[in-house]
Enzyme design. Structure first.
Site, PDB file in Angstrom:
ATOM      1  N   HIS A  72       0.722  -1.226   0.122  1.00 47.69           N
ATOM      2  CA  HIS A  72      -0.011  -0.008  -0.136  1.00 47.69           C
ATOM      3  C   HIS A  72       0.822   1.228   0.080  1.00 47.69           C
ATOM      4  CE1 HIS A  72      -3.661  -2.274   1.940  1.00 47.69           C
ATOM      5  NE2 HIS A  72      -3.469  -2.414   0.709  1.00 47.69           N
ATOM      6  N   CYS A 109       8.004  21.116 -10.582  1.00 43.78           N
ATOM      7  CA  CYS A 109       6.975  21.648 -11.178  1.00 43.78           C
ATOM      8  C   CYS A 109       5.994  22.403 -10.390  1.00 43.78           C
ATOM      9  CB  CYS A 109       6.307  20.671 -12.132  1.00 43.78           C
ATOM     10  SG  CYS A 109       5.390  19.371 -11.451  1.00 43.78           S
TER      11      CYS A 109
END
Ligand SMILES: [Zn+2]
Length: 202
Positions: A72, A109
């Site tokens: 997970h 970014c």
């Protein structure tokens, strides 16, 4: 809608990161227990070949296990969905988030970073799943520890092991749907069990 979902992360990152904050704090405050340490020692000796975990708390690494398979994901890393840059939880941005809630952004970014955990609506990380699948099909013995085997699809792994005629041992306090199929069931506290097993190999 569930707050721990990809949709909430993408459409309302403020709510998502507000939800994550107490969870992240409690996970960072947690310490590995004696079972984590015993498993790490047995793995270091090669007695345990692979540790697979569905927990996102990276306590196995903090106990010294090298590269457990995290099906997970975990909160150890935060990653950019756009450009795949990632930062570690010890990065200053995560420290600021823990301090004042500032949402971590991609250093490249500037998009909002996503914790490297599996959210609702997301597939399990494919690399981790493939490794876990292959480990369980090749193992002589699979031991399910501290899990009631209720979380799909991770709970398919011990069934897969049984289908490949490897032995299954289950060590958890609660009963599970595979108790009858298991070679041995150890309905005892995981810390007691793993301290004893590790001492036997000392
Ligand atoms: Zn980016």
């Amino acid at each position: 809608m569930k707050v721990a979902s990809l949709t909430t992360f993408q459409t309302d990152p403020a709510s998502f990161y507000a939800w994550l904050h107490p969870l992240m704090q409690s996970i960072l405050a947690a310490k590995p227990n004696k079972a984590h340490f015993a498993l790490a020692k047995l793995a270091a000796k090669g007695i345990i070949k692979t540790i697979i975990t569905q927990n996102i708390d990276f306590l196995h690494q903090r106990a010294g296990t090298i590269d457990p398979i995290e099906v997970h994901g975990s909160l150890e890393q935060f990653e950019c969905i756009q450009c795949h840059t990632s930062i570690n939880y010890q990065d200053d941005q995560i420290k600021r988030y823990l301090l004042n809630g500032a949402i971590p952004k991609c250093p490249d970014c500037k998009r909002v970073l996503k914790p490297a955990i599996t959210l609702f609506e997301e597939m399990l990380p494919i690399n981790a799943w493939e490794k876990a699948y292959s480990a369980c099909t090749q193992a002589d013995l699979v031991i399910a520890v501290g899990t009631s085997l209720e979380v799909y699809p991770v709970n398919l792994l011990p069934e897969l092991a049984l289908k490949q005629s490897s032995n299954l041992i289950i060590n958890t306090l609660s009963s599970t749907h595979l108790d009858k199929a298991a070679a041995v069931v150890l309905p005892y506290d995981v810390i007691q069990v793993w301290q004893k097993i590790q001492a036997a190999f000392d």
